[in-house]
Enzyme design. Structure first.
Site, PDB file in Angstrom:
ATOM      1  N   LYS A  63      18.523   4.713 -10.045  1.00  0.00           N
ATOM      2  CA  LYS A  63      17.097   4.479  -9.793  1.00  0.00           C
ATOM      3  C   LYS A  63      16.606   5.267  -8.570  1.00  0.00           C
ATOM      4  CE  LYS A  63      13.086   2.909  -9.376  1.00  0.00           C
ATOM      5  NZ  LYS A  63      12.004   2.905 -10.302  1.00  0.00           N
ATOM      6  N   CYS A 104       7.184   3.890  -4.373  1.00  0.00           N
ATOM      7  CA  CYS A 104       8.477   4.263  -4.952  1.00  0.00           C
ATOM      8  C   CYS A 104       8.999   5.567  -4.378  1.00  0.00           C
ATOM      9  CB  CYS A 104       8.318   4.397  -6.457  1.00  0.00           C
ATOM     10  SG  CYS A 104       7.374   3.063  -7.166  1.00  0.00           S
TER      11      CYS A 104
HETATM   12  N1  SAJ Z   1       2.682  13.986  -6.786  1.00  0.00           N
HETATM   13  C1  SAJ Z   1       2.436  15.280  -6.337  1.00  0.00           C
HETATM   14  N2  SAJ Z   1       2.716  16.344  -7.150  1.00  0.00           N
HETATM   15  C2  SAJ Z   1       3.234  16.172  -8.399  1.00  0.00           C
HETATM   16  C3  SAJ Z   1       3.496  14.858  -8.856  1.00  0.00           C
HETATM   17  C4  SAJ Z   1       3.219  13.796  -8.032  1.00  0.00           C
HETATM   18  O1  SAJ Z   1       1.972  15.481  -5.206  1.00  0.00           O
HETATM   19  O2  SAJ Z   1       3.438  17.191  -9.092  1.00  0.00           O
HETATM   20  C5  SAJ Z   1       2.402  12.824  -5.921  1.00  0.00           C
HETATM   21  C6  SAJ Z   1       1.392  11.826  -6.507  1.00  0.00           C
HETATM   22  O3  SAJ Z   1       0.072  12.234  -6.268  1.00  0.00           O
HETATM   23  C7  SAJ Z   1       1.774  10.547  -5.788  1.00  0.00           C
HETATM   24  C8  SAJ Z   1       3.298  10.684  -5.633  1.00  0.00           C
HETATM   25  O4  SAJ Z   1       3.583  12.056  -5.783  1.00  0.00           O
HETATM   26  O5  SAJ Z   1       1.204  10.469  -4.499  1.00  0.00           O
HETATM   27  C9  SAJ Z   1       4.121   9.890  -6.617  1.00  0.00           C
HETATM   28  O6  SAJ Z   1       3.495   9.916  -7.898  1.00  0.00           O
HETATM   29  P1  SAJ Z   1       4.272  10.077  -9.266  1.00  0.00           P
HETATM   30  O7  SAJ Z   1       3.247  10.108 -10.318  1.00  0.00           O
HETATM   31  O8  SAJ Z   1       5.201  11.222  -9.220  1.00  0.00           O
HETATM   32  O9  SAJ Z   1       5.216   8.794  -9.348  1.00  0.00           O
HETATM   33  P2  SAJ Z   1       5.002   7.224  -9.118  1.00  0.00           P
HETATM   34  O10 SAJ Z   1       5.327   6.902  -7.704  1.00  0.00           O
HETATM   35  O11 SAJ Z   1       3.685   6.768  -9.630  1.00  0.00           O
HETATM   36  O12 SAJ Z   1       6.141   6.622 -10.073  1.00  0.00           O
HETATM   37  C10 SAJ Z   1       7.493   6.988  -9.858  1.00  0.00           C
HETATM   38  C11 SAJ Z   1       8.129   7.441 -11.175  1.00  0.00           C
HETATM   39  N3  SAJ Z   1       9.419   8.060 -10.906  1.00  0.00           N
HETATM   40  C12 SAJ Z   1       9.752   9.284 -11.395  1.00  0.00           C
HETATM   41  O13 SAJ Z   1       8.974   9.959 -12.023  1.00  0.00           O
HETATM   42  C13 SAJ Z   1      11.132   9.756 -11.132  1.00  0.00           C
HETATM   43  C14 SAJ Z   1       8.251   6.243 -12.118  1.00  0.00           C
HETATM   44  O14 SAJ Z   1       8.939   6.627 -13.297  1.00  0.00           O
HETATM   45  C15 SAJ Z   1       8.994   5.088 -11.438  1.00  0.00           C
HETATM   46  O15 SAJ Z   1       9.085   3.957 -12.280  1.00  0.00           O
HETATM   47  C16 SAJ Z   1       8.203   4.713 -10.198  1.00  0.00           C
HETATM   48  O16 SAJ Z   1       8.174   5.859  -9.331  1.00  0.00           O
HETATM   49  C17 SAJ Z   1       8.876   3.543  -9.513  1.00  0.00           C
HETATM   50  O17 SAJ Z   1       8.309   2.434  -9.605  1.00  0.00           O
HETATM   51  O18 SAJ Z   1       9.959   3.688  -8.970  1.00  0.00           O
END
Ligand code: SAJ
Length: 406
Positions: free
Chosen positions: A202, A256
């Site tokens: 995880k 997360c």
């Molecule tokens: N972000 C960027 N650039 C990107 C992608 C995301 O700057 O290309 C930023 C987003 O704006 C945000 C942060 O990263 O601030 C995180 O967003 P996210 O959409 O990547 O992920 P979370 O935090 O919403 O959800 C993650 C997911 N983990 C993965 O993709 C490995 C989700 O599957 C998990 O269930 C979740 O964390 C969790 O609860 O752990």
């Protein structure tokens, strides 16, 4: 086997959708939360947070008889529990605070019969079950399982059904029984492994994403110095068959990805070097945005009092603002000059920071420069209202005249 009955403990971002999906998959579900007000809201048929498609799941679950309670005495005869409570972390020590998991586990353990299954879905740092949960199991034997949640806010309903899952169990037979329950709604592959491996995967998954986002964010800084367009560089590089650079942004928020990698840094300080640097790079972005915005403001003769932030949530189209880059930016500004910015977020129905406006047009009337920190659908639908404003778009989402980007 009789129809399985499951108690989901914690009706938050993960617990609620999970209990709805289980119910709709044919499992008898009781949703339990200590917060009586939350339970009352759910009993009235109202949701406690916004998520696309969740209301439809809820409507179906209501018809299928989901029940809710905040009274632990209602659970005394149950023997299958899924704990899905928050795991805060200590900002200074960067360590997980397992107190909610521990207290949820203790209260369930105190009432459940011998041989019950207690699944922990909450994100925990590797080793937490052995260190803090297992010691709570005394003479009464219960089966511990870890099945870390994996769904992404904004696309939860789809991902609940389609993502693969990891079940960590001490006993393969118990693992199979838990797998059957999750198979009621999960069409993805369900792998059974040990608790320790499940815990590690995880955190490793979220760390992978953090590192990759950090790479994109570091490229922003490099490309600024090199005088090239970072988006063009990423677009061309991504045409390579084995390159897939993520999108740079104003930083990484949420409970997360901006948190979990610290568990590895905290527990393995000598080994987790790349992981730590990635965290620091992503955490540096809100301040970096301000540096870039200052230059734009100066060039256009705009005073800092007329700068506004669009987007307070941690990502687009969600109402969750935990650890959001905008809040990090506001905190930094408070620390450096004890001032705030005017801000607006269409996803939020209550004020969470000083200077927050609740109406988009009022917000716009108070600012000359808008820092776009989130690409909510609302902004894309209303981009014409930005006419006449200077805009700094950290999300590369606007194609309007005169917009500044990285
Ligand atoms: N972000 C960027 N650039 C990107 C992608 C995301 O700057 O290309 C930023 C987003 O704006 C945000 C942060 O990263 O601030 C995180 O967003 P996210 O959409 O990547 O992920 P979370 O935090 O919403 O959800 C993650 C997911 N983990 C993965 O993709 C490995 C989700 O599957 C998990 O269930 C979740 O964390 C969790 O609860 O752990």
């Amino acid at each position: 086997m009789n129809k399985e009955k499951v108690v989901v403990v914690g009706m938050g971002y993960i617990g609620l959708p999970t209990s709805l999906a289980l119910t709709n998959g044919g499992i008898d579900v009781v949703g339990y939360d200590l917060d009586a007000r939350k339970i009352e809201t759910l009993k009235k048929g109202q949701l406690t947070f916004k998520e696309d498609g969740l209301m439809d799941l809820f409507e179906e679950a209501k018809k299928k008889g989901i029940s809710f309670t905040s009274n632990i005495k209602d659970l005394v005869n149950e023997n299958f529990f899924i704990i899905s409570v928050p795991t805060p972390y200590d900002k200074d020590s960067k360590k997980i605070d397992p107190s909610y998991v521990v207290s949820a586990f203790s209260s369930i353990y105190s009432i459940c019969p011998e041989g019950s299954i207690i699944v922990i879905e909450s994100t925990i740092s590797p080793g937490t079950i052995d260190k803090t949960v297992r010691p709570l199991v005394k003479e009464k034997h219960v089966n511990l399982v870890h099945c870390p949640e994996r769904i992404i806010p904004g696309n939860m309903v789809y991902e609940l059904k389609h993502n693969s899952r990891t079940i960590g169990a001490d006993d393969a037979e118990i693992g199979e029984r838990v797998k059957k329950v999750y198979s009621s709604f999960c069409e993805g592959n369900i792998v059974i492994t040990s608790i320790k491996v499940a815990e590690m995967t995880k955190v490793v998954e979220n760390t992978f994403r953090d590192i990759n986002i950090a790479y994109a964010n570091e490229l922003v800084k490099i490309c600024e110095k090199a005088g090239v367009d970072v988006y063009e560089v990423i677009r061309i590089s991504n045409a390579h068959p084995r390159v897939n650079i993520l999108q740079p942004g104003p930083g990484v928020g949420g409970h997360c990805i901006s948190v979990d990698p610290w568990f590895l840094v905290g527990d393995y300080p000598m080994e987790a070097n790349l992981i730590k640097q990635a965290r620091l790079i992503n955490d540096s972005m809100p301040e970096y945005v301000l540096t870039r915005v200052s230059k734009v403001a100066e060039k256009n003769n705009i005073s800092f009092d007329r700068i506004g932030i669009y987007g307070l949530t941690y990502k687009e189209n969600v109402d969750d603002f935990r650890e959001s880059p905008s809040l990090q930016m506001l905190e930094f500004r408070q620390q450096t000059c004890s001032k705030s910015f005017v801000s607006f977020d269409p996803m939020l129905e209550t004020k969470i920071v000083e200077g927050q406006e609740m109406d988009f047009k009022t917000f716009l009337s108070k600012v000359d420069l808008v820092i776009v920190m989130q690409n909510h659908k609302h902004l894309l639908d209303n981009k014409n209202l930005l006419k006449g404003k200077i805009v700094f778009d950290t999300k590369n989402c606007l194609d309007i005249d005169g917009v500044y980007k990285y």
